[in-house]
Design a protein around this motif. Structure first.
Motif, PDB file in Angstrom:
ATOM      1  N   ASP A 192      -4.448 -46.568 -28.411  1.00  0.00           N
ATOM      2  CA  ASP A 192      -5.580 -47.250 -27.776  1.00  0.00           C
ATOM      3  C   ASP A 192      -5.714 -48.634 -28.405  1.00  0.00           C
ATOM      4  N   GLU A 193      -5.432 -49.656 -27.629  1.00  0.00           N
ATOM      5  CA  GLU A 193      -5.433 -51.026 -28.147  1.00  0.00           C
ATOM      6  C   GLU A 193      -6.827 -51.542 -28.473  1.00  0.00           C
ATOM      7  N   THR A 194      -7.863 -50.887 -27.972  1.00  0.00           N
ATOM      8  CA  THR A 194      -9.212 -51.336 -28.306  1.00  0.00           C
ATOM      9  C   THR A 194      -9.711 -50.687 -29.596  1.00  0.00           C
ATOM     10  N   GLU A 195      -9.285 -49.484 -29.856  1.00  0.00           N
ATOM     11  CA  GLU A 195      -9.722 -48.778 -31.073  1.00  0.00           C
ATOM     12  C   GLU A 195      -8.821 -49.071 -32.269  1.00  0.00           C
ATOM     13  N   ARG A 196      -7.507 -49.150 -32.024  1.00  0.00           N
ATOM     14  CA  ARG A 196      -6.526 -49.441 -33.072  1.00  0.00           C
ATOM     15  C   ARG A 196      -6.611 -48.458 -34.242  1.00  0.00           C
ATOM     16  N   GLU A 197      -6.810 -47.172 -33.930  1.00  0.00           N
ATOM     17  CA  GLU A 197      -6.973 -46.174 -34.984  1.00  0.00           C
ATOM     18  C   GLU A 197      -5.754 -46.068 -35.894  1.00  0.00           C
ATOM     19  N   PHE A 198      -4.562 -46.049 -35.316  1.00  0.00           N
ATOM     20  CA  PHE A 198      -3.354 -45.884 -36.131  1.00  0.00           C
ATOM     21  C   PHE A 198      -3.167 -47.065 -37.080  1.00  0.00           C
ATOM     22  N   SER A 199      -3.185 -48.271 -36.543  1.00  0.00           N
ATOM     23  CA  SER A 199      -2.947 -49.444 -37.388  1.00  0.00           C
ATOM     24  C   SER A 199      -4.052 -49.610 -38.430  1.00  0.00           C
ATOM     25  N   LYS A 200      -5.297 -49.324 -38.046  1.00  0.00           N
ATOM     26  CA  LYS A 200      -6.398 -49.394 -39.024  1.00  0.00           C
ATOM     27  C   LYS A 200      -6.152 -48.428 -40.172  1.00  0.00           C
ATOM     28  N   SER A 201      -5.702 -47.218 -39.858  1.00  0.00           N
ATOM     29  CA  SER A 201      -5.487 -46.231 -40.920  1.00  0.00           C
ATOM     30  C   SER A 201      -4.337 -46.656 -41.831  1.00  0.00           C
ATOM     31  N   ILE A 202      -3.303 -47.262 -41.266  1.00  0.00           N
ATOM     32  CA  ILE A 202      -2.179 -47.758 -42.073  1.00  0.00           C
ATOM     33  C   ILE A 202      -2.682 -48.851 -43.018  1.00  0.00           C
ATOM     34  N   VAL A 203      -3.456 -49.764 -42.509  1.00  0.00           N
ATOM     35  CA  VAL A 203      -3.972 -50.870 -43.320  1.00  0.00           C
ATOM     36  C   VAL A 203      -4.931 -50.351 -44.388  1.00  0.00           C
ATOM     37  N   GLU A 204      -5.815 -49.428 -44.029  1.00  0.00           N
ATOM     38  CA  GLU A 204      -6.747 -48.871 -45.013  1.00  0.00           C
ATOM     39  C   GLU A 204      -6.008 -48.113 -46.112  1.00  0.00           C
ATOM     40  N   ASN A 205      -4.947 -47.396 -45.753  1.00  0.00           N
ATOM     41  CA  ASN A 205      -4.136 -46.718 -46.769  1.00  0.00           C
ATOM     42  C   ASN A 205      -3.479 -47.736 -47.698  1.00  0.00           C
ATOM     43  N   PHE A 206      -3.043 -48.859 -47.132  1.00  0.00           N
ATOM     44  CA  PHE A 206      -2.459 -49.908 -47.963  1.00  0.00           C
ATOM     45  C   PHE A 206      -3.489 -50.433 -48.958  1.00  0.00           C
ATOM     46  N   TYR A 207      -4.733 -50.647 -48.517  1.00  0.00           N
ATOM     47  CA  TYR A 207      -5.777 -51.123 -49.431  1.00  0.00           C
ATOM     48  C   TYR A 207      -5.893 -50.188 -50.631  1.00  0.00           C
ATOM     49  N   GLU A 208      -5.942 -48.886 -50.353  1.00  0.00           N
ATOM     50  CA  GLU A 208      -6.063 -47.904 -51.439  1.00  0.00           C
ATOM     51  C   GLU A 208      -4.858 -47.969 -52.365  1.00  0.00           C
ATOM     52  N   GLN A 209      -3.659 -48.032 -51.782  1.00  0.00           N
ATOM     53  CA  GLN A 209      -2.433 -48.123 -52.587  1.00  0.00           C
ATOM     54  C   GLN A 209      -2.432 -49.371 -53.452  1.00  0.00           C
ATOM     55  N   ALA A 210      -2.769 -50.490 -52.857  1.00  0.00           N
ATOM     56  CA  ALA A 210      -2.730 -51.759 -53.579  1.00  0.00           C
ATOM     57  C   ALA A 210      -3.715 -51.752 -54.738  1.00  0.00           C
ATOM     58  N   LYS A 250       5.739 -54.195 -53.320  1.00  0.00           N
ATOM     59  CA  LYS A 250       6.519 -55.121 -52.485  1.00  0.00           C
ATOM     60  C   LYS A 250       6.890 -54.427 -51.176  1.00  0.00           C
ATOM     61  N   GLY A 251       7.358 -53.195 -51.264  1.00  0.00           N
ATOM     62  CA  GLY A 251       7.757 -52.455 -50.069  1.00  0.00           C
ATOM     63  C   GLY A 251       6.596 -52.176 -49.133  1.00  0.00           C
ATOM     64  N   SER A 252       5.479 -51.764 -49.701  1.00  0.00           N
ATOM     65  CA  SER A 252       4.295 -51.469 -48.878  1.00  0.00           C
ATOM     66  C   SER A 252       3.778 -52.713 -48.173  1.00  0.00           C
ATOM     67  N   SER A 253       3.737 -53.812 -48.903  1.00  0.00           N
ATOM     68  CA  SER A 253       3.228 -55.043 -48.296  1.00  0.00           C
ATOM     69  C   SER A 253       4.212 -55.605 -47.271  1.00  0.00           C
ATOM     70  N   ALA A 254       5.496 -55.441 -47.524  1.00  0.00           N
ATOM     71  CA  ALA A 254       6.508 -55.902 -46.560  1.00  0.00           C
ATOM     72  C   ALA A 254       6.394 -55.133 -45.249  1.00  0.00           C
ATOM     73  N   ALA A 255       6.109 -53.844 -45.334  1.00  0.00           N
ATOM     74  CA  ALA A 255       5.993 -53.015 -44.133  1.00  0.00           C
ATOM     75  C   ALA A 255       4.869 -53.497 -43.214  1.00  0.00           C
ATOM     76  N   LEU A 256       3.829 -54.118 -43.804  1.00  0.00           N
ATOM     77  CA  LEU A 256       2.718 -54.650 -43.014  1.00  0.00           C
ATOM     78  C   LEU A 256       2.899 -56.119 -42.665  1.00  0.00           C
ATOM     79  N   VAL A 280       1.745 -61.371 -50.606  1.00  0.00           N
ATOM     80  CA  VAL A 280       1.660 -60.226 -51.515  1.00  0.00           C
ATOM     81  C   VAL A 280       3.075 -59.733 -51.819  1.00  0.00           C
ATOM     82  N   GLN A 281       3.884 -59.606 -50.803  1.00  0.00           N
ATOM     83  CA  GLN A 281       5.273 -59.164 -50.960  1.00  0.00           C
ATOM     84  C   GLN A 281       6.022 -60.072 -51.938  1.00  0.00           C
ATOM     85  N   ASN A 282       5.915 -61.387 -51.753  1.00  0.00           N
ATOM     86  CA  ASN A 282       6.646 -62.324 -52.598  1.00  0.00           C
ATOM     87  C   ASN A 282       6.191 -62.262 -54.055  1.00  0.00           C
TER      88      ASN A 282
END
Length: 140
Positions: A27-45, A72-78, A83-85
């Motif tokens: 769903d391009e209006t909700e963006r649940e998948f991408s939001k969850s990926i980004v939020e997981n990255f925040y926690e990891q970082a 580096k790998g996590s940030s590159a994936a997004l 951050v990656q550099n």
């Protein structure tokens, strides 16, 4: 002042990579998948930054190199290029190499000093990137 309104996104985000994540949303209006990926990255970082600080206190170059490689790998994936550099620099410095990974340094003290400076920079890059991504998702 809102950082996201004053930065150039292209300085921090590779849109081609980030759009690949966005394409996975059902769903391009909700963006649940991408939001969850980004939020997981925040926690990891944020967890990785704490681990980096501990490894820096312990003067553990091998652990710093490993943590730099991981983030580096996590940030590159997004597509978070700044951050990656910075994480790649930490990875190299932790392996007693210069920031580019092309020349051996053999100076633990200098590597630790440069890592400390780079950790401060990567935290700033992360904060700006996070601000931009939050602005992006809140504007949907």
């Amino acid at each position: 002042m809102d950082l996201a309104s004053t930065i150039s996104p292209e300085d921090f985000l590779d849109w081609t990579t980030f759009e690949q994540i966005l394409e996975m949303d059902e769903d391009e209006t909700e963006r649940e998948f991408s939001k969850s990926i980004v939020e997981n990255f925040y926690e990891q970082a944020e967890s990785t930054f704490v681990e980096m600080e501990t490894a820096l206190e312990n003067r553990d170059l091998n652990q710093l190199s490993s943590l730099g490689h991981f983030l580096k790998g996590s940030s590159a994936a997004l597509g978070l290029t700044k951050v990656q550099n910075s994480c790649e620099k930490i990875q190299h410095l932790g392996a007693n190499m210069d920031e580019s990974g092309t020349m051996e340094m053999n100076n633990n003290e200098l590597c630790l000093e440069k890592i400390q400076t780079t950790i401060e920079a990567v935290k700033e890059d992360y904060a700006i990137s996070r601000s931009y991504l939050e602005h992006y998702f809140n504007s949907l």
